[in-house]
Design a protein around this motif. Sequence first.
Motif, PDB file in Angstrom:
ATOM      1  N   ARG A  23      17.460  52.653 -33.767  1.00 57.92           N
ATOM      2  CA  ARG A  23      16.891  52.948 -32.673  1.00 57.92           C
ATOM      3  C   ARG A  23      17.409  53.887 -31.749  1.00 57.92           C
ATOM      4  O   ARG A  23      18.190  53.523 -30.969  1.00 57.92           O
ATOM      5  CB  ARG A  23      16.592  51.455 -31.970  1.00 57.92           C
ATOM      6  CG  ARG A  23      16.105  50.399 -32.691  1.00 57.92           C
ATOM      7  CD  ARG A  23      14.849  50.729 -32.934  1.00 57.92           C
ATOM      8  NE  ARG A  23      14.103  49.585 -33.992  1.00 57.92           N
ATOM      9  CZ  ARG A  23      12.995  49.142 -33.584  1.00 57.92           C
ATOM     10  NH1 ARG A  23      12.289  49.323 -32.493  1.00 57.92           N
ATOM     11  NH2 ARG A  23      12.574  48.105 -34.337  1.00 57.92           N
ATOM     12  N   GLU A  26      16.224  58.438 -27.555  1.00 60.40           N
ATOM     13  CA  GLU A  26      15.203  59.358 -26.775  1.00 60.40           C
ATOM     14  C   GLU A  26      13.775  59.067 -27.305  1.00 60.40           C
ATOM     15  O   GLU A  26      13.691  58.735 -28.506  1.00 60.40           O
ATOM     16  CB  GLU A  26      15.560  60.881 -27.329  1.00 60.40           C
ATOM     17  CG  GLU A  26      17.105  61.172 -27.011  1.00 60.40           C
ATOM     18  CD  GLU A  26      18.106  60.818 -27.983  1.00 60.40           C
ATOM     19  OE1 GLU A  26      17.836  60.044 -28.852  1.00 60.40           O
ATOM     20  OE2 GLU A  26      18.869  61.731 -27.987  1.00 60.40           O
ATOM     21  N   GLN A  27      12.712  59.198 -26.412  1.00 64.66           N
ATOM     22  CA  GLN A  27      11.495  58.732 -26.769  1.00 64.66           C
ATOM     23  C   GLN A  27      10.872  59.813 -28.042  1.00 64.66           C
ATOM     24  O   GLN A  27      10.492  59.190 -28.909  1.00 64.66           O
ATOM     25  CB  GLN A  27      10.600  58.973 -25.504  1.00 64.66           C
ATOM     26  CG  GLN A  27       9.010  58.625 -25.895  1.00 64.66           C
ATOM     27  CD  GLN A  27       8.268  58.717 -24.794  1.00 64.66           C
ATOM     28  OE1 GLN A  27       8.572  59.015 -23.480  1.00 64.66           O
ATOM     29  NE2 GLN A  27       6.932  58.535 -25.038  1.00 64.66           N
ATOM     30  N   GLU A  28      11.185  61.157 -27.820  1.00 60.39           N
ATOM     31  CA  GLU A  28      10.815  61.892 -29.103  1.00 60.39           C
ATOM     32  C   GLU A  28      11.481  61.717 -30.201  1.00 60.39           C
ATOM     33  O   GLU A  28      10.859  61.842 -31.566  1.00 60.39           O
ATOM     34  CB  GLU A  28      11.321  63.310 -28.636  1.00 60.39           C
ATOM     35  CG  GLU A  28      11.320  64.635 -29.771  1.00 60.39           C
ATOM     36  CD  GLU A  28      11.588  65.977 -29.396  1.00 60.39           C
ATOM     37  OE1 GLU A  28      11.690  66.629 -30.593  1.00 60.39           O
ATOM     38  OE2 GLU A  28      12.053  66.220 -28.311  1.00 60.39           O
ATOM     39  N   GLN A  29      12.800  61.130 -30.737  1.00 60.82           N
ATOM     40  CA  GLN A  29      13.353  60.733 -31.699  1.00 60.82           C
ATOM     41  C   GLN A  29      12.881  59.576 -32.324  1.00 60.82           C
ATOM     42  O   GLN A  29      12.666  59.164 -33.158  1.00 60.82           O
ATOM     43  CB  GLN A  29      14.943  60.695 -31.668  1.00 60.82           C
ATOM     44  CG  GLN A  29      15.648  61.906 -31.539  1.00 60.82           C
ATOM     45  CD  GLN A  29      15.625  62.528 -32.802  1.00 60.82           C
ATOM     46  OE1 GLN A  29      16.312  62.077 -33.759  1.00 60.82           O
ATOM     47  NE2 GLN A  29      15.079  63.887 -32.735  1.00 60.82           N
ATOM     48  N   ASP A  30      12.278  58.660 -31.099  1.00 60.89           N
ATOM     49  CA  ASP A  30      11.672  57.371 -31.868  1.00 60.89           C
ATOM     50  C   ASP A  30      10.241  57.729 -32.196  1.00 60.89           C
ATOM     51  O   ASP A  30       9.880  56.985 -33.071  1.00 60.89           O
ATOM     52  CB  ASP A  30      11.726  56.280 -30.661  1.00 60.89           C
ATOM     53  CG  ASP A  30      11.397  54.834 -31.085  1.00 60.89           C
ATOM     54  OD1 ASP A  30      11.931  54.440 -31.759  1.00 60.89           O
ATOM     55  OD2 ASP A  30      10.346  54.285 -30.497  1.00 60.89           O
ATOM     56  N   GLN A  31       9.631  58.507 -31.551  1.00 59.20           N
ATOM     57  CA  GLN A  31       8.398  59.056 -32.227  1.00 59.20           C
ATOM     58  C   GLN A  31       8.525  59.399 -33.612  1.00 59.20           C
ATOM     59  O   GLN A  31       7.597  59.027 -34.473  1.00 59.20           O
ATOM     60  CB  GLN A  31       7.494  59.768 -31.267  1.00 59.20           C
ATOM     61  CG  GLN A  31       6.189  60.007 -31.783  1.00 59.20           C
ATOM     62  CD  GLN A  31       5.209  58.892 -31.815  1.00 59.20           C
ATOM     63  OE1 GLN A  31       5.069  58.363 -30.921  1.00 59.20           O
ATOM     64  NE2 GLN A  31       4.801  58.892 -33.004  1.00 59.20           N
ATOM     65  N   LEU A  32       9.286  60.196 -33.825  1.00 53.83           N
ATOM     66  CA  LEU A  32       9.693  60.700 -35.156  1.00 53.83           C
ATOM     67  C   LEU A  32       9.995  59.650 -36.150  1.00 53.83           C
ATOM     68  O   LEU A  32       9.597  59.612 -37.285  1.00 53.83           O
ATOM     69  CB  LEU A  32      10.816  61.799 -35.221  1.00 53.83           C
ATOM     70  CG  LEU A  32      10.469  63.151 -34.754  1.00 53.83           C
ATOM     71  CD1 LEU A  32      11.790  63.990 -34.446  1.00 53.83           C
ATOM     72  CD2 LEU A  32       9.562  63.998 -35.872  1.00 53.83           C
ATOM     73  N   ARG A  33      10.905  58.817 -35.719  1.00 47.77           N
ATOM     74  CA  ARG A  33      11.206  57.470 -36.350  1.00 47.77           C
ATOM     75  C   ARG A  33       9.858  56.746 -36.813  1.00 47.77           C
ATOM     76  O   ARG A  33       9.897  56.437 -38.068  1.00 47.77           O
ATOM     77  CB  ARG A  33      12.198  56.549 -35.732  1.00 47.77           C
ATOM     78  CG  ARG A  33      12.619  55.517 -36.486  1.00 47.77           C
ATOM     79  CD  ARG A  33      13.373  54.454 -35.481  1.00 47.77           C
ATOM     80  NE  ARG A  33      12.749  53.860 -34.581  1.00 47.77           N
ATOM     81  CZ  ARG A  33      11.971  52.641 -34.723  1.00 47.77           C
ATOM     82  NH1 ARG A  33      11.919  52.094 -35.920  1.00 47.77           N
ATOM     83  NH2 ARG A  33      11.040  52.176 -33.896  1.00 47.77           N
ATOM     84  N   ARG A  34       8.922  56.687 -35.919  1.00 49.42           N
ATOM     85  CA  ARG A  34       7.883  56.095 -36.172  1.00 49.42           C
ATOM     86  C   ARG A  34       6.966  56.624 -37.154  1.00 49.42           C
ATOM     87  O   ARG A  34       6.167  56.414 -38.220  1.00 49.42           O
ATOM     88  CB  ARG A  34       6.976  55.453 -34.992  1.00 49.42           C
ATOM     89  CG  ARG A  34       7.864  54.288 -34.147  1.00 49.42           C
ATOM     90  CD  ARG A  34       6.956  53.984 -33.096  1.00 49.42           C
ATOM     91  NE  ARG A  34       7.547  54.574 -31.848  1.00 49.42           N
ATOM     92  CZ  ARG A  34       6.866  55.162 -31.080  1.00 49.42           C
ATOM     93  NH1 ARG A  34       5.460  55.021 -31.084  1.00 49.42           N
ATOM     94  NH2 ARG A  34       7.457  55.861 -29.828  1.00 49.42           N
ATOM     95  N   ASP A  35       6.730  58.060 -37.188  1.00 45.14           N
ATOM     96  CA  ASP A  35       6.226  58.821 -38.027  1.00 45.14           C
ATOM     97  C   ASP A  35       6.625  58.694 -39.097  1.00 45.14           C
ATOM     98  O   ASP A  35       6.015  58.658 -40.400  1.00 45.14           O
ATOM     99  CB  ASP A  35       6.154  60.293 -37.502  1.00 45.14           C
ATOM    100  CG  ASP A  35       5.323  60.618 -36.127  1.00 45.14           C
ATOM    101  OD1 ASP A  35       4.663  59.324 -35.580  1.00 45.14           O
ATOM    102  OD2 ASP A  35       5.532  61.759 -35.437  1.00 45.14           O
ATOM    103  N   TYR A  36       7.925  58.871 -39.344  1.00 44.61           N
ATOM    104  CA  TYR A  36       8.697  58.831 -40.697  1.00 44.61           C
ATOM    105  C   TYR A  36       8.209  57.422 -41.357  1.00 44.61           C
ATOM    106  O   TYR A  36       8.049  57.291 -42.641  1.00 44.61           O
ATOM    107  CB  TYR A  36      10.290  58.845 -40.676  1.00 44.61           C
ATOM    108  CG  TYR A  36      10.519  60.093 -40.432  1.00 44.61           C
ATOM    109  CD1 TYR A  36      10.002  61.221 -39.657  1.00 44.61           C
ATOM    110  CD2 TYR A  36      11.953  60.459 -40.845  1.00 44.61           C
ATOM    111  CE1 TYR A  36      10.565  62.508 -39.442  1.00 44.61           C
ATOM    112  CE2 TYR A  36      12.687  61.600 -40.397  1.00 44.61           C
ATOM    113  CZ  TYR A  36      11.903  62.809 -39.656  1.00 44.61           C
ATOM    114  OH  TYR A  36      12.399  63.823 -39.616  1.00 44.61           O
TER     115      TYR A  36
END
Length: 195
Positions: A23, A26-36
């Motif tokens: 988790r 950073e919001q940008e990293q969390d969005q990438l995580r969800r995209d992955y």
Amino acid sequence: MTSTHPDTPALHADAVRTLTDWRPAEQEQDQLRRDYLAHLDEQPEGLYRACLPAHITASAAVVDPAAGRVLLTLHPKVGMWLQMGGHCEPGDPTLAAAALREAVEESGIPDLTLLTADGVPVPAKLDRHQVRCTGKDRPENTHLDVQYIALAPAGAQALISEESLDLRWFDYDHLPELTDHSVRDLVARARQLTG
């Protein structure tokens, strides 16, 4: 889609677990995580090079915290200094193991260890970028890179592989010009996380 790699279910499950448990703040990293995770949900073979137009890759910044330095490879296809990394292979039991395998192969340092939290290797960051890994005359595809930190023993000696034009240690504060923001950010995170 039928699995063509016998280890795909285990590696796929590990990648989903890794990205679900990690988790980032950073919001940008969390969005990438969800995209992955969405990619893996849609693509049972989403960890392998044959999955187009995108696939998960694994990499690691090899650092020697005692000396305040990072090992970078001059990538022959990209022409830039990058961290060690590449494609997952059928024999990789976990995403972290894929990153460690790539780091050992490309650095020539056999006794690397990945940075962990509570004894489990954890990603340092994610990076999505366009590449031509299927050939220079082929369309670009997307690498969904999961980036780790690999710790080298103090004073470790690197050994260049055929996958690299050059391999060098760089002081954290003196990275080469031919690096991009992603590499610089990964090195900064490695420096912060390893104290």
